[in-house]
Design an enzyme around this catalytic site. Structure first.
Site, PDB file in Angstrom:
ATOM      1  N   SER A   1     -10.168  -0.224   6.876  1.00 39.97           N
ATOM      2  CA  SER A   1      -9.486  -0.176   5.583  1.00 39.97           C
ATOM      3  C   SER A   1      -8.853  -1.482   5.141  1.00 39.97           C
ATOM      4  CB  SER A   1      -8.416   0.926   5.598  1.00 39.97           C
ATOM      5  OG  SER A   1      -9.020   2.188   5.663  1.00 39.97           O
TER       6      SER A   1
ATOM      7  N   LYS B   1       0.859  -1.178   0.000  1.00 41.59           N
ATOM      8  CA  LYS B   1       0.000   0.000   0.000  1.00 41.59           C
ATOM      9  C   LYS B   1       0.897   1.231   0.000  1.00 41.59           C
ATOM     10  CE  LYS B   1      -3.915   1.944   2.620  1.00 41.59           C
ATOM     11  NZ  LYS B   1      -4.857   1.691   3.736  1.00 41.59           N
TER      12      LYS B   1
ATOM     13  N   SER C   1      -9.524   1.899   2.705  1.00 42.64           N
ATOM     14  CA  SER C   1      -8.599   2.635   1.862  1.00 42.64           C
ATOM     15  C   SER C   1      -7.519   1.735   1.242  1.00 42.64           C
ATOM     16  CB  SER C   1      -7.914   3.748   2.665  1.00 42.64           C
ATOM     17  OG  SER C   1      -7.084   3.207   3.675  1.00 42.64           O
TER      18      SER C   1
END
Length: 597
Positions: free
Chosen positions: A312, A216, A288
């Site tokens: 997330s 990420k 996210s």
């Protein structure tokens, strides 16, 4: 930020610094000079900041629901500019501290006097010889880490070949998914060749050696852009690797890509567009950890690292049909990761199988000096341990209403078939959403300079439930309410300790709002895994409904994966693994792939 405030800050910084200096050390000409032996008093600094009147307080009372008398307003207004001088100096003066500096207070999920986690370290993966290596690249790409690692270890599969398979897939399918921010081709091939050389020489580092993964893009990577998915940071290139990145490098893993995240870790829209769900390309992948969810589900990497502050990891794992392991708060260090909320942020694996998540967790756990909240921990995991006898707590009302589905109820019934013991539990009817005040305040503090400097205007999404508005609103939150929320958080930790004195784990609908808030704020670990499939007649979104932009509708409905979430005791991820593997096997739905990938 209002024009008046911005003008004041630009115009008055020199005056504010002088005022703060006077507050610290009165000059001979200052009215604040005290006679010998007199103690200092609050609110005696020279005036600083814009004029404040009783009517200012009358309007502010509406924001915090506090009513003052006319006399009270007059007193408060008359003293405000003296009391606030040090605050303004801290905000605009020359002694600003680094954004990476953590608060002095630290959330400890373990209550005083309690012990958490297993008494021993043990990690026993599934034994045996792996299945024969498939003849086609697609089957190899979708294989779990537990199988890929065996093929690499036995030299049936070279890391360089596997890395090229994933690099090719990342380039080929990213136009559909928009899940890649930076493809790290040169680094990946270099790491893969090194892994092959080491394994050929008998220097096998462990189950992640030679296995490609995606990060990420809030994890710092030395010399490689780390953008936070946000326009103001798209050219940011850190000098050092995050602690988790370094640990995966040390384990021999191969970094193939920096994957997308919603801007500043919110939802699934970043400066390159919206990351899409491989199972349903008309909707976002959720966020996210949007890129890790989409790329892992589509077989573009073997595993990925996501982060969670309030859902997330759970959200993208649910929508993309993968396994998300959110570790106990403090188990995995966040050094070198973007800070959204110091007391909530967690880093964890996103994989295509339960055992894979435990393999990755073992490699990234442990304290790091750069993260004051990271702590030593143990991991007791044996893939062969049966789940029979485990007490599984569930809230009966939650299983009967949305967002629970027949898949959730079937998963609960499957625990009975496995010999687990379902136990009804209950939670008080408390205002759990009020805890979000902590998230909003910490997030606004972490991005104060971006907020006050106007950088939030560069972000693509400017709707009411996006960070730009929430960070601006947070400047008006009550500090008293923040302390009360913190006290509520402690009470909630006590309530969870009570529940876990009755059960070994909880089975919950993954996106039940209460449990997402509760367990993120208490720091309990969670494991989300695919449990079946449901049909949807409308695309789903992480954003509040917008009548001006309706979501696509489907007729006939579309079939998509649906997951269930297990919540474990603090630092007891090994037990979550035992239960998760048992459920994964009996439900037998994890192997199906999204069409077209």
């Amino acid at each position: 930020m209002s024009n008046s405030r911005r003008q004041f800050l630009n115009r008055a910084s020199a005056a504010l610094m002088a005022a703060a200096t006077a507050c610290r050390k009165p000059t001979p000409d200052s009215a604040a000079v005290l006679p010998p032996g007199a103690p200092p008093a609050f609110g005696t600094a020279p005036d600083a900041g814009p004029p404040v009147s009783p009517s200012t307080f009358a309007e502010a009372e509406k924001l915090v629901q506090v009513e003052l008398s006319a006399e009270d307003r007059q007193t408060a207004a008359g003293n405000w500019r003296k009391s606030m001088a040090p605050l303004y100096e801290r905000r605009t003066g020359p002694r600003k501290f680094s954004p990476s500096l953590a608060p002095a207070t630290r959330w400890d999920p373990v209550l005083p006097g309690q012990q958490a986690g297993p008494g021993r370290d043990r990690f026993i993966r599934t034994p045996g010889t792996p299945d024969p290596l498939p003849s086609n690249d697609q089957d190899i790409a979708f294989a779990p880490v537990s199988r890929l690692s065996r093929w690499i270890e036995t030299r049936q599969l070279a890391s360089e070949r596997l890395t090229r398979i994933y690099l090719d897939r990342l380039e080929r399918f990213d136009p559909k998914l928009r899940c890649v921010i930076t493809l790290t081709r040169d680094l990946a091939l270099s790491q893969a060749r090194q892994a092959d050389r080491e394994i050929a020489a008998g220097r096998y580092r462990g189950p992640l050696h030679g296995v490609p993964w995606g990060a990420k893009d809030l994890l710092d990577t030395a010399g490689i852009a780390t953008t936070y998915g946000a326009e103001p940071y798209r050219n940011r290139v850190p000098a050092q690797d995050a602690a988790v990145v370094k640990r995966l490098h040390d384990a021999g893993a191969v970094l193939a890509a920096k994957l997308s995240l919603g801007a500043l870790a919110l939802n699934d829209i970043w400066f390159g567009g919206q990351t899409m769900n491989p199972w349903l390309l008309e909707e976002g992948s959720s966020g996210s950890s949007a890129g890790p969810g989409a790329a892992t589900a589509a077989g573009l990497v073997a595993f990925s690292i996501g982060s969670e502050t309030g859902g997330s990891i759970v959200g993208p794992s649910m929508r993309c049909g993968i396994t998300g392991l959110r570790p106990t708060y403090g188990r995995v260090p966040r050094t070198g990761a973007m800070t959204l909320c110091w007391s909530l942020d967690k880093l964890g694996p996103m994989t295509r199988g339960v055992e894979d998540g435990l393999l990755v967790l073992q490699a990234i756990s442990g304290p790091d000096p750069g993260d004051v909240s990271s702590v030593p921990s143990r991991l007791d995991f044996d893939a062969a341990i049966p789940a029979a006898g485990l007490r599984v707590g569930y809230v009966p009302g939650w299983m009967k209403e949305s967002p629970a589905t027949g898949v959730d109820r079937a998963a609960l019934e499957a625990t009975r078939q496995l010999g687990m013991i379902p136990v009804e539990v209950s939670l008080p009817d408390w205002p759990y959403d009020s805890l979000d005040l902590i998230l909003f305040a910490e997030g606004a503090a972490a991005f104060e300079e971006l907020t006050l400097g106007g950088g939030l205007k560069e972000l693509k999404v400017q709707v009411p439930d996006a960070w730009p508005n929430l960070f601006r609103q947070a400047r008006f939150l009550s500090a008293v309410d923040l302390v009360q929320a913190d006290r509520f958080r402690r009470r909630l930790a006590q309530e969870m300790a009570r529940i876990f004195s009755q059960v070994d784990l909880l089975l919950v609908p993954s996106l039940r709002d209460e449990i997402l808030i509760i367990t993120n704020f208490t720091g309990h670990p969670s494991l989300t895994l695919r449990a079946g499939f449901v049909e949807v007649s409308e695309a789903r979104s992480d954003w509040a409904p917008d009548p001006a932009h309706p979501l696509p509708k489907f007729s006939p409905p579309r079939r998509v994966p649906h997951g269930v979430t297990l919540i474990g005791r603090l630092f007891d991820e090994g037990l979550l693994g035992h239960a998760g593997i048992a459920l994964e096997r009996i439900l037998n739905v994890a192997a199906e792939r999204p069409a077209g990938f």
